[in-house]
Scaffold this motif. Structure first.
Motif, PDB file in Angstrom:
ATOM      1  N   GLU A  79       2.894   4.560  -2.845  1.00 27.79           N
ATOM      2  CA  GLU A  79       2.138   4.866  -4.138  1.00 27.79           C
ATOM      3  C   GLU A  79       0.741   5.634  -4.090  1.00 27.79           C
ATOM      4  OE1 GLU A  79       3.370   3.991  -7.253  1.00 27.79           O
ATOM      5  OE2 GLU A  79       5.165   2.991  -6.325  1.00 27.79           O
ATOM      6  N   ARG A  80       0.803   6.565  -4.836  1.00 39.97           N
ATOM      7  CA  ARG A  80      -0.514   7.406  -4.886  1.00 39.97           C
ATOM      8  C   ARG A  80      -0.811   7.662  -6.186  1.00 39.97           C
ATOM      9  NH1 ARG A  80      -3.954   8.630  -1.106  1.00 39.97           N
ATOM     10  NH2 ARG A  80      -3.750  10.813  -0.920  1.00 39.97           N
ATOM     11  N   THR A  81      -2.025   7.700  -6.850  1.00 38.01           N
ATOM     12  CA  THR A  81      -2.315   7.959  -8.120  1.00 38.01           C
ATOM     13  C   THR A  81      -1.895   9.347  -8.563  1.00 38.01           C
ATOM     14  OG1 THR A  81      -4.686   8.710  -7.585  1.00 38.01           O
ATOM     15  CG2 THR A  81      -4.192   6.377  -8.078  1.00 38.01           C
ATOM     16  N   GLU A  93      -4.470  11.737  -6.639  1.00 33.35           N
ATOM     17  CA  GLU A  93      -4.115  11.731  -5.054  1.00 33.35           C
ATOM     18  C   GLU A  93      -3.053  12.770  -4.934  1.00 33.35           C
ATOM     19  OE1 GLU A  93      -5.975   7.401  -3.651  1.00 33.35           O
ATOM     20  OE2 GLU A  93      -3.823   7.586  -4.353  1.00 33.35           O
ATOM     21  N   ARG A  94      -1.961  12.423  -5.915  1.00 36.53           N
ATOM     22  CA  ARG A  94      -0.833  13.324  -5.599  1.00 36.53           C
ATOM     23  C   ARG A  94      -1.220  14.900  -5.809  1.00 36.53           C
ATOM     24  NH1 ARG A  94       4.690  11.720  -5.723  1.00 36.53           N
ATOM     25  NH2 ARG A  94       5.127  13.402  -7.135  1.00 36.53           N
ATOM     26  N   LEU A 144       7.213  10.286   0.516  1.00 34.58           N
ATOM     27  CA  LEU A 144       6.729   9.139  -0.328  1.00 34.58           C
ATOM     28  C   LEU A 144       7.648   8.410  -0.993  1.00 34.58           C
ATOM     29  CD1 LEU A 144       3.899  10.760  -0.115  1.00 34.58           C
ATOM     30  CD2 LEU A 144       3.562  10.517  -2.673  1.00 34.58           C
ATOM     31  N   ALA A 149      -0.842  11.740   3.037  1.00 31.96           N
ATOM     32  CA  ALA A 149      -0.848  10.768   1.966  1.00 31.96           C
ATOM     33  C   ALA A 149      -1.409   9.629   2.014  1.00 31.96           C
ATOM     34  CB  ALA A 149       0.840  10.297   1.708  1.00 31.96           C
ATOM     35  N   LYS A 150      -2.332   9.465   3.165  1.00 31.22           N
ATOM     36  CA  LYS A 150      -3.240   8.194   3.191  1.00 31.22           C
ATOM     37  C   LYS A 150      -4.692   8.595   3.011  1.00 31.22           C
ATOM     38  CE  LYS A 150      -0.415   5.521   5.955  1.00 31.22           C
ATOM     39  NZ  LYS A 150      -0.231   5.105   7.690  1.00 31.22           N
ATOM     40  N   ASP A 200      -3.208  15.962  -2.884  1.00 36.12           N
ATOM     41  CA  ASP A 200      -2.344  16.024  -1.693  1.00 36.12           C
ATOM     42  C   ASP A 200      -1.536  17.305  -1.811  1.00 36.12           C
ATOM     43  OD1 ASP A 200      -2.902  13.518  -0.624  1.00 36.12           O
ATOM     44  OD2 ASP A 200      -1.284  12.552  -1.662  1.00 36.12           O
ATOM     45  N   ASN A 208      -8.108   9.958   1.696  1.00 37.78           N
ATOM     46  CA  ASN A 208      -9.116   9.860   0.530  1.00 37.78           C
ATOM     47  C   ASN A 208      -9.844  11.162   0.210  1.00 37.78           C
ATOM     48  OD1 ASN A 208     -10.915   8.911  -1.331  1.00 37.78           O
ATOM     49  ND2 ASN A 208     -12.433   7.878   0.203  1.00 37.78           N
TER      50      ASN A 208
END
Length: 424
Positions: free
Chosen positions: A36-38, A41-42, A30, A78-79, A45, A81
């Protein structure tokens, strides 16, 4: 996550160094790719990666190899949803696999399934009906055996909770003979993993019972499990329920009510998880146990840690708000003293001071675009004077515009009056 700090919920405590390596790889990828991930989201992940890492270690005891270490795989994750029921089902199923599948490796004697004659003998014992009511060799690979009275008890004793015994044992013809007797005596069902792949399951045998003589069943199972327990397979930590003995666990089955309680607990904060659980229930609308215990426990792990994450997130935001409030209080008082004097609390209506302060902050953004209000107010007097000068100049401009507008309006009125007089 914010400030590169993770939320350490129960799922990430006491994590093995090898598993941590996968998470470190994720952080590196990353950072290197400026992704950038919220926070949420992180977290999701990493929940998926943690489960995938455990699964990778379980099935690769020698090489510990897995493509999860590939940067391209991490980039793909990391992409993702995660805010869909399908994605949440995927995480739950990965957690489930991490709790079930493993490989014992090549150091152990596997001749009982590698020798064709021995395997044939084992499969024959596994599928033999004998004195039992019935045997189902399911397409999913499990061989299910039913004692007489099992189906009647399921129909007539719906109000009685079902229990399951979970066994970590080697599959042998002698084991099946003893379990056949047990199933017939206690009117229960037991299922065993496919003979050829049984060594790749943590729970090789599961027994389902509505018979309430639980203690009697436990005492009868103990010597059986003790004789056939797989000492070479350290998988007790992968089994659900309460441990009774080495290789023997017991748990209450999760019924529809248990599943609905879990769904109600999670769906407000994480609707996608609630919908995922509901979709699993919809797959089996007439089943009293639409999720296996392993599936239920996987959703329970997912839900528990997500709710922990949300609570920690709220607590962190609360602490930030407290700090900010304290900072703003100091700035507010500095501003009020500069504008109204040291005794502003005694001499001025506090609501007027608050309104003036809020207007001051808005004018600050106009006077010093791009500057951070909190940082600038470390020098309150300079900041105050800068903004006040801006307000003064702005007031002059506004006053000039007002006077010009009045002149234009007056001129328009004079022309109109003149025309009216000429007409008359």
């Amino acid at each position: 996550m914010e400030d590169n700090k993770d939320y350490i919920t129960d799922y990430f405590k006491d994590i093995a160094p090898g598993h941590q390596h996968f998470l470190d790889t994720y952080d590196r990828v990353l950072k290197q790719n400026n992704i950038e991930r919220t926070e949420e989201e992180r977290f999701l992940d990493k929940m998926y990666l943690r489960a995938k890492a455990v699964f990778a270690y379980n099935i690769s005891p020698k090489t510990r190899g897995n493509d999860i270490e590939d940067d391209a795989v991490v980039l793909r994750i990391a992409k993702t949803n995660w805010n869909t029921p399908e994605a949440m089902r995927y995480i739950a199923s990965t957690i489930y696999s991490s709790k079930r599948d493993f490989t014992v490796g090549t150091d152990f004697d596997m001749s009982h399934i590698e020798d064709p004659e021995k395997l044939e003998k084992l499969e024959k014992a596994q599928t033999a009906k004998g004195k039992l009511y019935d045997v189902h060799n399911n397409r999913d690979g499990w061989v299910r055996k039913f004692g007489h009275g099992y189906f009647e008890d399921r129909r007539d004793k719906k109000h009685i909770p079902s229990h399951r015994f979970i066994l970590n044992v080697s599959l042998t013809p002698e084991l099946f003979e003893k379990l056949d007797d047990f199933a017939e005596k206690y009117r229960c069902e037991y299922k065993s993993a496919p003979a050829a792949q049984g060594e790749n399951r943590a729970d090789t045998v599961l027994i389902y019972t509505k018979d309430q003589r639980i203690n009697e069943q436990i005492e009868e199972l103990k010597p059986i499990v003790e004789k056939f327990v797989r000492h070479y397979a350290d998988v007790n930590h992968m089994l659900d329920g309460k441990q009774i003995a080495n290789g023997l666990y017991i748990a209450k089955e999760a019924d529809r009510n248990d599943i609905l309680i879990l769904k109600d607990k999670i769906e407000y904060e994480f609707p996608a998880v609630g919908k995922a659980i509901q979709s699993k229930m919809d797959d089996y609308p007439t089943h009293s146990h639409p999720l296996s215990l392993g599936q239920y426990e996987s959703y329970k792990i997912l839900s528990h840690n997500l709710l922990q994450f949300r609570q920690m997130q709220k607590e962190r935001e609360k602490q930030k708000a407290i700090v900010l409030a304290k900072q703003n209080k100091k700035r507010f008082e500095n501003y009020a003293k500069l504008k109204y004097g040291e005794d502003f609390k005694k001499t001025t209506n506090i609501d007027d001071v608050i309104n003036s302060f809020e207007k001051f902050k808005k004018d600050f953004a106009k006077a010093l675009p791009g500057r951070d209000f909190n940082t600038a107010f470390n020098n309150p007097k300079d900041t105050y004077l800068t903004v006040k000068n801006f307000q003064k100049e702005n007031n002059k401009i506004e006053a000039g515009m007002f006077n010009e507008m009045n002149r234009d309006l007056a001129g328009t009125q004079n022309v109109a009056s003149k025309k009216k007089m000429e007409k008359e």
